[in-house]
Design a protein around this motif. Structure first.
Motif, PDB file in Angstrom:
ATOM      1  N   UNK A 118       0.844  -1.207   0.000  1.00 33.95           N
ATOM      2  CA  UNK A 118       0.000   0.000   0.000  1.00 33.95           C
ATOM      3  C   UNK A 118       0.878   1.255   0.000  1.00 33.95           C
ATOM      4  N   UNK A 124       4.249   5.697  -5.402  1.00 32.94           N
ATOM      5  CA  UNK A 124       4.125   5.749  -6.867  1.00 32.94           C
ATOM      6  C   UNK A 124       3.232   6.908  -7.287  1.00 32.94           C
ATOM      7  N   UNK A 125       2.097   7.053  -6.610  1.00 37.26           N
ATOM      8  CA  UNK A 125       1.179   8.152  -6.941  1.00 37.26           C
ATOM      9  C   UNK A 125       1.834   9.513  -6.688  1.00 37.26           C
ATOM     10  N   UNK A 128       4.330  10.149  -9.512  1.00 39.85           N
ATOM     11  CA  UNK A 128       3.639  10.492 -10.761  1.00 39.85           C
ATOM     12  C   UNK A 128       2.996  11.863 -10.664  1.00 39.85           C
ATOM     13  N   UNK A 134       2.815  14.367 -20.360  1.00 41.77           N
ATOM     14  CA  UNK A 134       2.236  13.771 -21.567  1.00 41.77           C
ATOM     15  C   UNK A 134       2.337  14.768 -22.710  1.00 41.77           C
ATOM     16  N   UNK A 186       2.511  -0.308 -26.514  1.00 36.34           N
ATOM     17  CA  UNK A 186       3.377   0.870 -26.671  1.00 36.34           C
ATOM     18  C   UNK A 186       4.843   0.450 -26.819  1.00 36.34           C
ATOM     19  N   UNK A 188       8.570   1.470 -25.150  1.00 37.76           N
ATOM     20  CA  UNK A 188       9.161   2.204 -24.034  1.00 37.76           C
ATOM     21  C   UNK A 188      10.618   2.523 -24.336  1.00 37.76           C
ATOM     22  N   UNK A 212       4.199   9.531 -23.160  1.00 37.37           N
ATOM     23  CA  UNK A 212       3.849   9.655 -21.748  1.00 37.37           C
ATOM     24  C   UNK A 212       5.025   9.281 -20.851  1.00 37.37           C
ATOM     25  N   UNK A 214       5.599   8.379 -16.888  1.00 41.37           N
ATOM     26  CA  UNK A 214       4.873   8.052 -15.643  1.00 41.37           C
ATOM     27  C   UNK A 214       5.884   7.474 -14.655  1.00 41.37           C
ATOM     28  N   UNK A 216       6.001   6.962 -11.600  1.00 38.92           N
ATOM     29  CA  UNK A 216       5.575   6.093 -10.497  1.00 38.92           C
ATOM     30  C   UNK A 216       5.232   4.674 -10.926  1.00 38.92           C
ATOM     31  N   UNK A 217       5.126   4.442 -12.241  1.00 39.74           N
ATOM     32  CA  UNK A 217       4.608   3.144 -12.716  1.00 39.74           C
ATOM     33  C   UNK A 217       5.358   1.920 -12.162  1.00 39.74           C
ATOM     34  N   UNK A 220       4.473   1.466  -8.571  1.00 38.18           N
ATOM     35  CA  UNK A 220       3.079   1.024  -8.406  1.00 38.18           C
ATOM     36  C   UNK A 220       2.987  -0.484  -8.638  1.00 38.18           C
ATOM     37  N   UNK A 221       3.703  -0.955  -9.655  1.00 39.53           N
ATOM     38  CA  UNK A 221       3.670  -2.395  -9.960  1.00 39.53           C
ATOM     39  C   UNK A 221       4.306  -3.196  -8.820  1.00 39.53           C
ATOM     40  N   UNK A 224       1.960  -3.203  -5.985  1.00 39.30           N
ATOM     41  CA  UNK A 224       0.810  -4.077  -6.282  1.00 39.30           C
ATOM     42  C   UNK A 224       1.177  -5.543  -6.055  1.00 39.30           C
TER      43      UNK A 224
END
Lengths: 242, 246
Positions: A118, A124-125, A128, A134, A186, A188, A212, A214, A216-217, A220-221, A224
């Motif tokens: 969490x 991550x948020x 980002x 973008x 996409x 990268x 784009x 990002x 935090x990606x 975030x992964x 998760x």
């Protein structure tokens, strides 16, 4: 002096007990839900303002430059998340400290893994919200566009039921990367993602490309994966015992 | 051949499930067959639009309800109450599904990915688990003073399993959004409500850690959670446009 010290220690103990309290966690989550509920109605009511939340600039710019009358709910939600972070960290530390009183290592670890997941998702948020960007635009076939550090060249487009576009990335005339963009696929490169938004054939073949960033990606992964691993462990433990 | 009669047939079958378990089983099998045939015809999992998703939810609700041994130990009243609640919910969802036109068209390219199927499929599986948790909560609360603690524990287990599936569904949605739109999070009402549901069930799981909140409070929270889920699924979808509107 001793009494003063004892009173200070007592205050610290009370503060610590408040910080590790599940009651606090429940209240914070309840209030967070209330602010997000308010936010969802503001988002629908004031689309001209909330639409910019998904714009090409970091969220903190929207937050700091938007009218406070419409952004207050997100400020409040962020403040509560910060408090929830402190509460989560303190609860986890306390659980580990009291490990001898718990029934087993896995029972001790599962919630802490979920909490860690969490927190990584929150980090991550945050990343980002501070550093996402973008760029989007139409690129005719055979044309190039400049981006910070490199150029993107649209080599060819393939319209039809399976649309695709071949792009090449250059820097100082040297080819850095070549790839085919299609929906959900996409390319990268150096922290940027290149996405095919749309193809057009008239009046000339062209692609609408989204670039784009990002930051935090990956976090975030990672968060998760931790979150799910901890939850799976908890489900296995609880369904076996409860 | 038009298959819609198969979907319609599940409605009276689920209503029969109010009286006999075999009808509940038949309703679930009928809907599963309907979904499988549609999957074969369309070449994709039928999970687009309220017709398919409501039927998917009803079939999941009935299917996963068989995991709960309601009649174990000769508990006929408990078995009847549980079956009636599940059959009523499944019949209602199936009935409403019939008023929505089945989506037969070709999917936009952005939806042609396993991430989408995983995201939506697991979401509805989790809704079914939350629905079963709500049914168990209603049973627990309707018992008056002599409440069975086992019912509340079963509610917790179903909600915990639903929470896991819901979390995986959200993460699959994030991965899909990142691959499709370059971001794992979009600020739309639907995403916000999904977070609300997730936070709400996180709150439920924390509530249950405190013995003082066990029982009536957590059962009520489990029932209210499903109301929130239904609003997020149907209410937000109808009232607020977002990236989930295609």
């Amino acid at each position: 002096m001793t009494g003063h010290c004892a009173s200070g220690m007592e205050k610290n103990k009370t503060l610590w007990e408040a910080l590790i309290s599940q009651r606090l966690a429940v209240w914070l989550m309840g209030l967070e839900i209330a602010f997000l509920l308010a936010g969802s109605f503001f988002m629908v009511q004031y689309k001209e303002v909330s639409g910019a939340m998904n714009g090409g600039f970091p969220l903190y710019l929207w937050l700091t430059r938007g009218p406070f009358a419409l952004t207050w709910w997100l400020w409040a939600a962020i403040l509560l998340l910060a408090l929830l972070t402190v509460n989560t960290l303190c609860c986890s530390l306390e659980s580990v400290r009291r490990k001898n009183r718990r029934s087993g290592l896995l029972t001790l670890l599962a919630p802490q893994i979920i909490h860690a997941g969490f927190l990584f998702i929150l980090v991550a948020h945050l990343m980002s919200s501070l550093g996402a960007s973008k760029y989007t635009g139409q690129l005719p076939q055979g044309a190039a566009a400049s981006l910070p550090g490199f150029d993107i060249f649209l080599n060819s487009v393939q319209p039809g039921p399976k649309p695709a576009a071949e792009v090449e990335l250059f820097s100082g005339g040297a080819l850095l990367e070549r790839g085919v963009l299609s929906p959900n696929h996409p390319v990268f490169f150096r922290g940027y993602g290149f996405y095919l938004e749309e193809l057009s054939a008239d009046p000339y073949p062209a692609a609408y490309i989204l670039v784009s960033r990002e930051p935090g990606a990956p976090w975030a992964l990672f968060g998760a994966i931790l979150f799910i691993a901890g939850t799976v462990l908890l489900v296995l433990l609880k369904t076996g015992r409860e | 051949m038009n298959l819609i009669w198969l979907a319609w047939a599940s409605v009276p079958l689920y209503m029969g499930g109010l009286f006999k378990r075999r009808f509940l089983v038949a309703g679930c099998l009928t809907q599963t067959a309907y979904l499988l045939i549609r999957d074969h015809r369309l070449g994709r999992v039928p999970l687009v639009g309220p017709h398919d998703t409501l039927i998917f939810l009803a079939a999941s609700l009935a299917g996963f309800s068989f995991l709960y041994p309601a009649g174990a130990g000769g508990q006929k009243n408990r078995e009847r109450s549980f079956r009636m609640l599940i059959a009523a919910m499944a019949a209602l969802f199936s009935f409403f599904a019939m008023f929505a036109r089945p989506f037969e068209g070709v999917l936009p390219p952005v939806l042609s990915t396993y991430w989408f199927e995983l995201h939506v499929g697991l979401s509805f599986f989790s809704y079914a688990f939350f629905g079963i948790g709500a049914a168990l909560g209603v049973m627990y609360l309707s018992q008056g003073q002599q409440r069975e603690a086992a019912l509340e524990k079963s509610q917790y287990r179903f909600i915990l399993a639903g929470y896991l599936l819901f979390s995986v569904a959200m993460i699959a949605g994030g991965v899909w959004a990142y691959l499709a739109w370059g971001t794992y999070w979009l600020w739309t009402a639907k995403e916000l409500w999904t977070s609300i549901v997730w936070l709400y069930y996180s709150l439920y799981l924390h509530l249950r850690l405190r013995p003082a909140w066990h029982g009536k409070n957590t059962s009520v929270a489990g029932v209210l959670g499903f109301v929130l889920v239904l609003f997020t699924y149907l209410g937000v979808g109808l009232l607020m446009k977002s990236s989930h509107t295609f």
